[in-house]
Motif scaffolding. Structure first.
Motif, PDB file in Angstrom:
ATOM      1  N   GLY A  99      -9.921  25.814 -64.052  1.00  0.00           N
ATOM      2  CA  GLY A  99      -8.991  26.184 -64.940  1.00  0.00           C
ATOM      3  C   GLY A  99      -7.441  25.879 -64.098  1.00  0.00           C
ATOM      4  N   LEU A 100      -6.734  25.962 -64.790  1.00  0.00           N
ATOM      5  CA  LEU A 100      -5.282  26.024 -64.051  1.00  0.00           C
ATOM      6  C   LEU A 100      -4.436  27.298 -64.725  1.00  0.00           C
ATOM      7  CD1 LEU A 100      -4.081  22.272 -65.201  1.00  0.00           C
ATOM      8  CD2 LEU A 100      -5.284  23.174 -63.094  1.00  0.00           C
ATOM      9  N   GLU A 101      -3.567  27.908 -63.788  1.00  0.00           N
ATOM     10  CA  GLU A 101      -2.669  28.894 -63.874  1.00  0.00           C
ATOM     11  C   GLU A 101      -1.571  28.158 -64.719  1.00  0.00           C
ATOM     12  OE1 GLU A 101      -1.562  32.672 -61.758  1.00  0.00           O
ATOM     13  OE2 GLU A 101      -0.908  31.415 -60.758  1.00  0.00           O
ATOM     14  N   VAL A 102      -1.515  28.195 -65.896  1.00  0.00           N
ATOM     15  CA  VAL A 102      -0.171  27.450 -66.578  1.00  0.00           C
ATOM     16  C   VAL A 102       0.707  28.100 -66.795  1.00  0.00           C
ATOM     17  CG1 VAL A 102       0.076  26.162 -68.950  1.00  0.00           C
ATOM     18  CG2 VAL A 102      -2.272  25.872 -68.042  1.00  0.00           C
ATOM     19  N   TYR A 103       0.660  29.466 -66.937  1.00  0.00           N
ATOM     20  CA  TYR A 103       1.682  30.265 -67.561  1.00  0.00           C
ATOM     21  C   TYR A 103       2.181  31.160 -66.220  1.00  0.00           C
ATOM     22  CZ  TYR A 103       0.759  29.168 -72.022  1.00  0.00           C
ATOM     23  OH  TYR A 103       0.304  28.322 -73.175  1.00  0.00           O
ATOM     24  N   LEU A 141      -1.011  22.086 -69.825  1.00  0.00           N
ATOM     25  CA  LEU A 141      -1.620  22.295 -70.892  1.00  0.00           C
ATOM     26  C   LEU A 141      -2.371  21.096 -71.532  1.00  0.00           C
ATOM     27  CD1 LEU A 141       0.473  24.771 -73.385  1.00  0.00           C
ATOM     28  CD2 LEU A 141      -1.539  25.475 -72.227  1.00  0.00           C
ATOM     29  N   SER A 142      -1.756  19.917 -71.357  1.00  0.00           N
ATOM     30  CA  SER A 142      -2.288  18.659 -71.775  1.00  0.00           C
ATOM     31  C   SER A 142      -3.183  18.246 -70.695  1.00  0.00           C
ATOM     32  CB  SER A 142      -1.210  17.498 -72.072  1.00  0.00           C
ATOM     33  OG  SER A 142      -0.512  17.350 -71.106  1.00  0.00           O
ATOM     34  N   LEU A 143      -3.029  18.517 -69.383  1.00  0.00           N
ATOM     35  CA  LEU A 143      -3.990  18.315 -68.365  1.00  0.00           C
ATOM     36  C   LEU A 143      -5.364  19.089 -68.614  1.00  0.00           C
ATOM     37  CD1 LEU A 143      -3.778  16.322 -65.939  1.00  0.00           C
ATOM     38  CD2 LEU A 143      -3.072  18.262 -64.608  1.00  0.00           C
ATOM     39  N   ALA A 144      -5.037  20.212 -68.867  1.00  0.00           N
ATOM     40  CA  ALA A 144      -6.117  21.455 -69.028  1.00  0.00           C
ATOM     41  C   ALA A 144      -7.176  20.737 -70.274  1.00  0.00           C
ATOM     42  CB  ALA A 144      -5.798  22.636 -69.476  1.00  0.00           C
ATOM     43  N   LYS A 145      -6.504  20.198 -71.491  1.00  0.00           N
ATOM     44  CA  LYS A 145      -7.156  19.894 -72.479  1.00  0.00           C
ATOM     45  C   LYS A 145      -7.977  18.704 -72.136  1.00  0.00           C
ATOM     46  CE  LYS A 145      -6.481  19.429 -77.342  1.00  0.00           C
ATOM     47  NZ  LYS A 145      -5.291  19.038 -78.507  1.00  0.00           N
ATOM     48  N   LYS A 146      -7.239  17.738 -71.491  1.00  0.00           N
ATOM     49  CA  LYS A 146      -7.866  16.480 -70.994  1.00  0.00           C
ATOM     50  C   LYS A 146      -9.121  16.677 -70.183  1.00  0.00           C
ATOM     51  CE  LYS A 146      -6.921  11.906 -68.759  1.00  0.00           C
ATOM     52  NZ  LYS A 146      -5.826  11.251 -67.946  1.00  0.00           N
ATOM     53  N   TYR A 147      -9.225  17.468 -69.211  1.00  0.00           N
ATOM     54  CA  TYR A 147     -10.033  17.886 -68.263  1.00  0.00           C
ATOM     55  C   TYR A 147     -11.095  19.239 -68.618  1.00  0.00           C
ATOM     56  CZ  TYR A 147      -8.346  14.256 -65.424  1.00  0.00           C
ATOM     57  OH  TYR A 147      -7.967  12.923 -64.773  1.00  0.00           O
ATOM     58  N   ASN A 148     -10.915  19.622 -70.085  1.00  0.00           N
ATOM     59  CA  ASN A 148     -11.521  20.779 -70.478  1.00  0.00           C
ATOM     60  C   ASN A 148     -11.661  21.862 -69.480  1.00  0.00           C
ATOM     61  OD1 ASN A 148     -13.436  21.913 -72.250  1.00  0.00           O
ATOM     62  ND2 ASN A 148     -15.301  21.091 -71.290  1.00  0.00           N
ATOM     63  N   LEU A 149     -10.458  22.564 -69.248  1.00  0.00           N
ATOM     64  CA  LEU A 149     -10.225  23.255 -68.080  1.00  0.00           C
ATOM     65  C   LEU A 149      -9.808  24.560 -68.874  1.00  0.00           C
ATOM     66  CD1 LEU A 149      -8.171  21.519 -65.709  1.00  0.00           C
ATOM     67  CD2 LEU A 149     -10.468  22.034 -65.255  1.00  0.00           C
ATOM     68  N   LEU A 150     -10.109  25.667 -68.181  1.00  0.00           N
ATOM     69  CA  LEU A 150      -9.311  27.014 -68.684  1.00  0.00           C
ATOM     70  C   LEU A 150      -8.012  27.220 -68.329  1.00  0.00           C
ATOM     71  CD1 LEU A 150     -12.284  29.150 -67.151  1.00  0.00           C
ATOM     72  CD2 LEU A 150     -11.931  29.014 -69.506  1.00  0.00           C
ATOM     73  N   VAL A 151      -7.272  28.082 -69.086  1.00  0.00           N
ATOM     74  CA  VAL A 151      -5.779  28.106 -69.107  1.00  0.00           C
ATOM     75  C   VAL A 151      -5.756  29.632 -68.633  1.00  0.00           C
ATOM     76  CG1 VAL A 151      -3.837  28.131 -70.292  1.00  0.00           C
ATOM     77  CG2 VAL A 151      -5.310  26.244 -70.542  1.00  0.00           C
ATOM     78  N   THR A 152      -5.015  30.164 -67.717  1.00  0.00           N
ATOM     79  CA  THR A 152      -4.658  31.389 -67.249  1.00  0.00           C
ATOM     80  C   THR A 152      -3.222  31.615 -66.884  1.00  0.00           C
ATOM     81  OG1 THR A 152      -4.846  31.236 -64.974  1.00  0.00           O
ATOM     82  CG2 THR A 152      -6.743  31.795 -66.320  1.00  0.00           C
ATOM     83  N   GLY A 153      -2.738  32.851 -66.792  1.00  0.00           N
ATOM     84  CA  GLY A 153      -1.124  32.911 -66.478  1.00  0.00           C
ATOM     85  C   GLY A 153      -0.965  34.415 -65.874  1.00  0.00           C
ATOM     86  N   GLY A 154       0.154  34.399 -65.037  1.00  0.00           N
ATOM     87  CA  GLY A 154       0.503  35.719 -64.463  1.00  0.00           C
ATOM     88  C   GLY A 154       1.717  35.677 -63.935  1.00  0.00           C
ATOM     89  N   SER A 155       2.315  36.941 -63.550  1.00  0.00           N
ATOM     90  CA  SER A 155       3.616  36.823 -62.815  1.00  0.00           C
ATOM     91  C   SER A 155       3.839  36.685 -61.332  1.00  0.00           C
ATOM     92  CB  SER A 155       4.245  38.294 -63.211  1.00  0.00           C
ATOM     93  OG  SER A 155       3.508  39.505 -62.567  1.00  0.00           O
ATOM     94  N   ASP A 156       2.700  37.030 -60.588  1.00  0.00           N
ATOM     95  CA  ASP A 156       2.593  36.900 -59.195  1.00  0.00           C
ATOM     96  C   ASP A 156       3.497  37.955 -58.729  1.00  0.00           C
ATOM     97  OD1 ASP A 156       1.811  36.126 -56.909  1.00  0.00           O
ATOM     98  OD2 ASP A 156       2.686  34.316 -56.733  1.00  0.00           O
ATOM     99  N   CYS A 157       3.656  39.134 -59.322  1.00  0.00           N
ATOM    100  CA  CYS A 157       4.438  40.262 -58.969  1.00  0.00           C
ATOM    101  C   CYS A 157       3.981  40.558 -57.575  1.00  0.00           C
ATOM    102  CB  CYS A 157       4.546  41.216 -60.271  1.00  0.00           C
ATOM    103  SG  CYS A 157       5.373  42.595 -59.462  1.00  0.00           S
TER     104      CYS A 157
END
Ligand code: AMP
Ligand code: FE
Ligand code: FE
Ligand code: ZN
Length: 273
Positions: free
Chosen positions: A210-214, A227-243
């Motif tokens: 998966g990719l850390e999209v957000y 997001l479109s890369l994730a869709k194309k390769y059937n990847l998970l999507v995650t996200g976070g602040s990196d605080c």
């Protein structure tokens, strides 16, 4: 609607918040779920899980592994990893030992350019987890050798600085393998740092799930592209602040977050792996 910030550091790596402080900040940001992903250590996971008992917040075990690929630094997140796995503990203890040796080398270089600082000053800024350049930066700021953490990187310890020492790093392949062996889900952190989709696709072929999209540094354009890369390769999507707490004061807990549904997908992917 429930939200999750899946990229948080504690003082067990180079964040400045204790697990308790991190939970307090997460509550303030109205998060339902967080993941502690310290650099090359899982020491913060159990204390954060304990601290979460006082709040209605779910803590996902995680790690952010530093790897290197042809001179490019690639950070790989490992979600839902078995943080008590003996293989993981053994591999991480080797990284920890190497990081301690690296601090001594960096301090020697700083001494050579006239900065009076000791390795002990650096270790004092850490909490028994891993040590890295952020701790050197904090020690330099404390000794008033620089005005800020950012200046420490600019003047001395950034990759072009006079006291830079390359850390020992796993290859992405090794980190992906280790995360999977410990039942975790490997996700590419902050893909913008790589600067090239070709490299991202390469890592997907190596097993990144998966990719850390957000992410705070990702523009809307980049988010859409990932997001479109994730869709194309059937990847998970995650996200976070990196605080990182005071290490990066402009980025607060919850500065990037994702709907809880993405956490559910992460859990399903772990089961179906
Ligand atoms: P290390 O793993 O010891 O090489 O340290 C890398 C960490 O240092 C990153 O994860 C960031 O937390 C921090 N870092 C790297 N470059 C900078 C910078 N220019 N300004 C502030 N922090 C930085
Ligand atoms: Fe960091
Ligand atoms: Fe990172
Ligand atoms: Zn991080």
């Amino acid at each position: 609607m429930k939200f999750a910030d899946l990229h948080l550091h504690t003082h067990f790596s180079d964040g400045t918040f204790s697990p308790e402080e991190l939970l307090r900040e997460s509550k303030r940001a109205s998060l339902a779920c967080i993941s502690v992903v310290d650099h090359d250590t899982v020491s913060g996971v159990t204390p954060a899980t304990e601290a979460a008992k006082g709040y209605d917040i779910e803590v996902l075990p995680g790690i952010e592994m530093s790897t290197e690929y042809n001179g490019v630094e690639v950070h790989i997140l490992g979600y839902l990893i078995e943080h008590h796995n003996p293989l993981l503990i053994e591999r991480l203890s080797l990284l920890k030992k190497n990081r301690i040796e690296r601090v001594h080398k960096i301090v020697e270089k700083l001494n050579r350019v006239g900065i009076k600082i000791t390795a002990e000053d650096v270790f004092k800024t850490a909490y028994g987890g891993i040590v890295g350049r952020m701790h050197i930066a904090l020690a330099l700021a404390k000794a008033r050798a620089v005005d800020s953490v950012a200046q420490a990187f600019e003047r001395y310890i950034g990759d072009k600085g006079p006291a830079y020492v390359l850390g020992f790093k796993f290859s992405p392949q090794e980190a992906i393998k280790l995360i999977k062996e410990c039942d975790g889900v490997p996700i590419l952190a902050h893909p913008y740092v790589l600067g090239s989709d070709k490299l991202i696709i390469r890592l997907v072929k190596e097993g990144i799930m998966g990719l850390e999209v957000y992410y705070p540094e990702h523009s809307q354009g980049l988010v859409d592209a990932y997001l479109s890369l994730a869709k194309k390769y059937n990847l998970l999507v995650t996200g976070g602040s990196d605080c990182h707490g005071q290490g990066k004061p402009s980025v607060k807990v919850g500065a990037a977050k994702v709907p809880y549904q993405l956490v559910e997908r992460l859990k399903e992917a772990q089961k179906n792996k």
